[in-house]
Every structure is written in structure tokens, then in C-alpha cells.
Design an enzyme around this catalytic site. Sequence first.
Site, mmCIF file in Angstrom:
data_model
loop_
_atom_site.group_PDB
_atom_site.id
_atom_site.type_symbol
_atom_site.label_atom_id
_atom_site.label_comp_id
_atom_site.label_asym_id
_atom_site.label_seq_id
_atom_site.Cartn_x
_atom_site.Cartn_y
_atom_site.Cartn_z
ATOM 1 N N ARG A 1 -14.173 12.105 14.864
ATOM 2 C CA ARG A 1 -14.867 10.944 14.311
ATOM 3 C C ARG A 1 -15.496 10.052 15.376
ATOM 4 O O ARG A 1 -16.606 9.556 15.207
ATOM 5 C CB ARG A 1 -13.900 10.133 13.441
ATOM 6 C CG ARG A 1 -13.607 10.804 12.133
ATOM 7 C CD ARG A 1 -12.636 10.004 11.294
ATOM 8 N NE ARG A 1 -12.527 10.591 9.963
ATOM 9 C CZ ARG A 1 -11.720 10.147 9.016
ATOM 10 N NH1 ARG A 1 -10.934 9.102 9.263
ATOM 11 N NH2 ARG A 1 -11.671 10.722 7.835
ATOM 12 N N GLY B 1 -8.559 13.460 2.056
ATOM 13 C CA GLY B 1 -7.390 14.316 1.934
ATOM 14 C C GLY B 1 -6.269 13.960 2.888
ATOM 15 O O GLY B 1 -6.326 12.957 3.598
ATOM 16 N N GLU C 1 -0.773 1.804 8.931
ATOM 17 C CA GLU C 1 -1.876 1.495 9.838
ATOM 18 C C GLU C 1 -1.547 0.393 10.834
ATOM 19 O O GLU C 1 -2.224 0.253 11.854
ATOM 20 C CB GLU C 1 -3.123 1.128 9.031
ATOM 21 C CG GLU C 1 -4.397 1.159 9.832
ATOM 22 C CD GLU C 1 -5.659 0.980 8.991
ATOM 23 O OE1 GLU C 1 -6.714 0.667 9.563
ATOM 24 O OE2 GLU C 1 -5.584 1.157 7.750
ATOM 25 N N GLY D 1 0.829 -1.203 0.000
ATOM 26 C CA GLY D 1 0.000 0.000 0.000
ATOM 27 C C GLY D 1 0.860 1.250 0.000
ATOM 28 O O GLY D 1 2.027 1.238 -0.417
ATOM 29 N N ALA E 1 -8.932 5.608 0.666
ATOM 30 C CA ALA E 1 -9.013 6.902 1.355
ATOM 31 C C ALA E 1 -9.504 7.977 0.384
ATOM 32 O O ALA E 1 -9.094 8.001 -0.776
ATOM 33 C CB ALA E 1 -7.652 7.280 1.925
ATOM 34 N N ASP F 1 -2.943 -8.975 9.656
ATOM 35 C CA ASP F 1 -1.849 -9.947 9.538
ATOM 36 C C ASP F 1 -0.578 -9.475 10.238
ATOM 37 O O ASP F 1 0.083 -10.242 10.953
ATOM 38 C CB ASP F 1 -1.516 -10.203 8.064
ATOM 39 C CG ASP F 1 -2.654 -10.841 7.302
ATOM 40 O OD1 ASP F 1 -3.689 -11.137 7.922
ATOM 41 O OD2 ASP F 1 -2.508 -11.049 6.086
ATOM 42 N N SER G 1 -4.105 9.820 8.294
ATOM 43 C CA SER G 1 -3.680 8.467 7.895
ATOM 44 C C SER G 1 -2.898 8.516 6.593
ATOM 45 O O SER G 1 -1.831 7.895 6.474
ATOM 46 C CB SER G 1 -4.881 7.528 7.761
ATOM 47 O OG SER G 1 -5.783 7.991 6.781
ATOM 48 N N LYS H 1 0.070 -9.270 -0.415
ATOM 49 C CA LYS H 1 -0.943 -10.329 -0.418
ATOM 50 C C LYS H 1 -1.781 -10.351 -1.699
ATOM 51 O O LYS H 1 -2.097 -11.417 -2.238
ATOM 52 C CB LYS H 1 -1.856 -10.134 0.786
ATOM 53 C CG LYS H 1 -2.897 -11.209 0.977
ATOM 54 C CD LYS H 1 -3.945 -10.798 1.991
ATOM 55 C CE LYS H 1 -3.351 -10.459 3.329
ATOM 56 N NZ LYS H 1 -4.398 -10.200 4.345
#
Length: 536
Positions: A362, A137, A459, A101, A134, A300, A474, A123
Site C-alpha cells: 500500500r 477481507g 489500531e 469496535g 473495512a 484518543d 487489520s 464514544k
Amino acid sequence: MYRPYPDSMMESVAKVEASRKHRMETEPRRLTAEEKDSLLKAFHPDYNPDAFAEIKVGPNKGQKAPLELTEMLHSTSRILHENIDLSKIDYDVDVLVIGGGGAGSSCAIEAHNAGANVMIVTKLRIGDANTMMAEGGIQAADKPNDSPLQHYIDCFGGGHFAGRPELVRRLVMEAPDAIKWLNDLGVEFDKEADGTMVTTHGGGTSRKRMHAAKDYSGAEIMRTVRDEVINLGIPVVEFTSAVELLKDEKGQVAGAVLLNMETGDYSVAKAKTVVIATGGAGRMHYQGFPTSNHYGATADGLVLGYRAGAPLLYQDSIQYHPTGAIYPSQILGALVTEKVRSVGAQLVNAEGEAYIHPLETRDVNAAGVIRECAEGRGIDLPGGSKGVWLDTPMIEILGGEGTIEKRIPAMFRMYINYGIDMRKVPIPIYPTLHYQNGGLEINGDGFTKVIPNLLVAGEAVGGIHGRNRLMGNSLLDIIVFGRNAGKKAAAKSKEIVLGTPSLDHIKNYDVELKKAGLDTGVVSPKLLPSYANHKR
């Protein structure tokens, strides 16, 4: 008359429309700290005692974790009884990056640029990650009326003052450079005619510091860093999962055992440094929640690192994004970006009341949605579920005709595909499992606390955001900590002399499980959600 919803829902829409003039004149007030705490304790899923269990083995023994994660930590390694020939090395690199990612790709780019022999193993495909999902922004304090200090205060407070100061400091101090790095790589950020970047507010932010590429910011960032990985010729082994770390007799990580997801064959990767960048846990569906996460988000990295001896931090803290799609069922759990609220939409209950400020943090807004539904002020949806309204027509009333298609085109397309024009009617939402606040504990340089050549980025890290993450932090942390991990891993690899790789730690872990009387009957890591029907 335009009626995209069943009659019972349209009756509630009429109440939303009738209250709009009053709501435009009277914005909901911000909650006090005491009101926020009370709301969270009463309704946020993290405070549900029945959803957690005690960890019985490993470095976090005696602490709590979600039931689903605890089961993985209490389960047997999937290669415990496999005959893995560790003398046969299939890949031999300086830096092994587990995960393709945004964090893994950023890491690999910087490790490569530092002269290391680096490889990504992922994976699914490179880019199949929560980064891609996402939308809203990426934060950075790079405007004259802002500063990293102000960003720090927002981030630290928004995380309930639980963030690790050294991690929060790196996040905010390196944010402006992260934006410049991405811009120079080719990310198409929203800009004014003179080239100035457009910035907006997010929940819990005191300044407009959200940089975006419409409402597909993550996809644009992932496109750019993925292309850079490919252009640099960095090897990427796709459809291959790391199923266990290797360690040597000195306690150093020495690589990983890999599983080909298509053939079921195992291979061995030797590495002087390893970076876990495996992402989140949404597909674990904690407490039965739908999720906005990609298909492979099954925690994982937490399992691999934990079994190797790396402790977790805040593993009991999960982010439920307040605005997940709840209707129609085809898009259940899909993210409705916070940007929808930052450009003018309000959260409104079935009676047409704006019951909370749309840009509370949030966790507070998620708890608010759950409260409205639990106390009978939610919309009754087909199939028996409930939600509240996100009053999207407010966006064009406040910002002018065409604002929705200009600022949030992906959201507009998602709903119009199902005959719902969010310019004309509000959309129903309910919290969706969105982000893993907790993860593996690292120091300020990205290394795990007890294993000197194992790093974590993205993450899978715990401590950057405390117990609640603000919007836009993030995408920022995957770039800041991904780049940092690449630089540090490359440098560290020059110092490391590996011993003989072994899997003794998983055998020792199994002994610990047996002593604790644990036998879940399953193996971990999970790799894919149960409904994938994957035979591996």
C-alpha cells in the site's frame, strides 16, 4: 455514448480504453527493493519533513510525530481544572474496555467468557468504528499451500522489517483460529458450493489467504461480534468517552473518567484492568488528507495512554490507502477496497499507462499515485484536484460478466448512486488517510510496557505491522489481539488489588508542559473532528 465524466476526463478515459489490449498482454513488473525505497522517500507523506514535529514531553520526548498528534500530546487535559469526585464510583468492574469496535467487542466477549465482570464504554454507538469501514477481507494461512511462516514473512517484509517479532508471531499463528472463531459465531464468509472458503491475493501477499464477505467484510464481522456482545448481556455505555485514565499510588491504572457526549456530565469508572481499544486517527486529517475513517477516529487512546506514562511506537508512521475515492466530491476519501485490484483492476495514469503493479504494498502504491500526479501524469479533476484511474472494466474482461456485482457489490452500488458504472468506465482515485501504523507499545501479551494492568488492542497498538500494514491484517489483528486482551485482562484482574484512584499524573503532566514552555490553547483528547461543531 456513455459519458459519466466531464469531456476533459473522457478524453483520458479514451486513452485508458485504447491501451487496454496491450496492458492485458503485458502486466507491469514488480519494483525492486531499491526502486521501492527511492519512490517512498521521494513521494510518500511519511517522508515529508514539514509534516512532523518533535515531542517535547513524556516517554517519547525527542522523537517526532505528525503535527496534529504532537499538538494533542502537548495540550492540556480537558479535566485538569474540573472538580471530579473520585470517591463517587459510578461503575465498578473487573475489566473496562474503552472502545466498541471489533477489538473492543472481541475483548469484551472473551473477558466475559473468562468469568470477568466487564463493561464497554464507547464514544459513539457500539460498532461505530473503523472495523465497520473495512471492506476487502481478513488474512489467515489456513489453506494447504500456505503456512503461518509464509504469512509471517509477508507481514514482516511488508512492514519494512520493523514489526515486533513477538507481535507478528501471535498475529499469524492465531489467524486460522480467528477465522474459525468468527465462522462459528456466524460471519458469512464467501464460500464455494462445498463450503471451502474463497481466498484471494492482497497487495504484498505471496499466497491467496484473503477471506472475505463480498466487499463489506468489516461490516459483517462487526455485525457478528456486536450481536454476540448484546446476546451475552455485556453492559455497553454508549455516547460516552473516556477522557482520562485513573491511576493509584502504586502506578496501576485504576479506571477512567468518562464524559457523557450528550449531557457533558462526568462519571467515574473503577476497574482492575483497562483495555484501550479506541482505534485510529484518520479524523485528525494529517497533512490535509481526506480519510476513510469513521467520525470518532481522533487518536484518543494514544493521548490517554501517553499521559498515563505508556510510550508510543512508530507514532510517525501512517498508512495512506492508495485507492481512495476522489470523484465525485460527495464520496471524497471513501475507501475503494484493495479487493478491486485483487480481482483484476489496474492502476493507470491519464495517458493510459499502467505505471505500477496493482498489488505492490500500500505504501508503495500510494507513493506511486502521488508521483504520477506530481509529475503531470494525473487526471485533471473538477475543482483542481488530481488523481489516477483504477481501470475497473478490466475486472469483467478478465473474470466474466457479473464479476463486479458478485465480488464487489458495495463498490458497485457506491458509484452507481452517482451515475458512474464501474463496469463500463474506470474510476478516479487518490490516496486517503486510512490507518494508524503506530500506537501504544505493548509486549507479546498485550500489556503496555510500563503499566502492568493496562492493555491495548486493535489500531491503537504500535508494532504489529511495522511501518506498513498489508491488506487484511487489520481485521485480523483486532480479532487476535482483541480476544487475547480479553483473556489476559480477565486473568490479571484476579491478581490486582487497587489502591486509591487519583488524577495526580495529569497534574504532573501539566507541570511538565509548563516547564517545556508549551501552551497550545487547546485541550485533549480531541474526541471529534473540529468540523463536528460539538460543544463538549
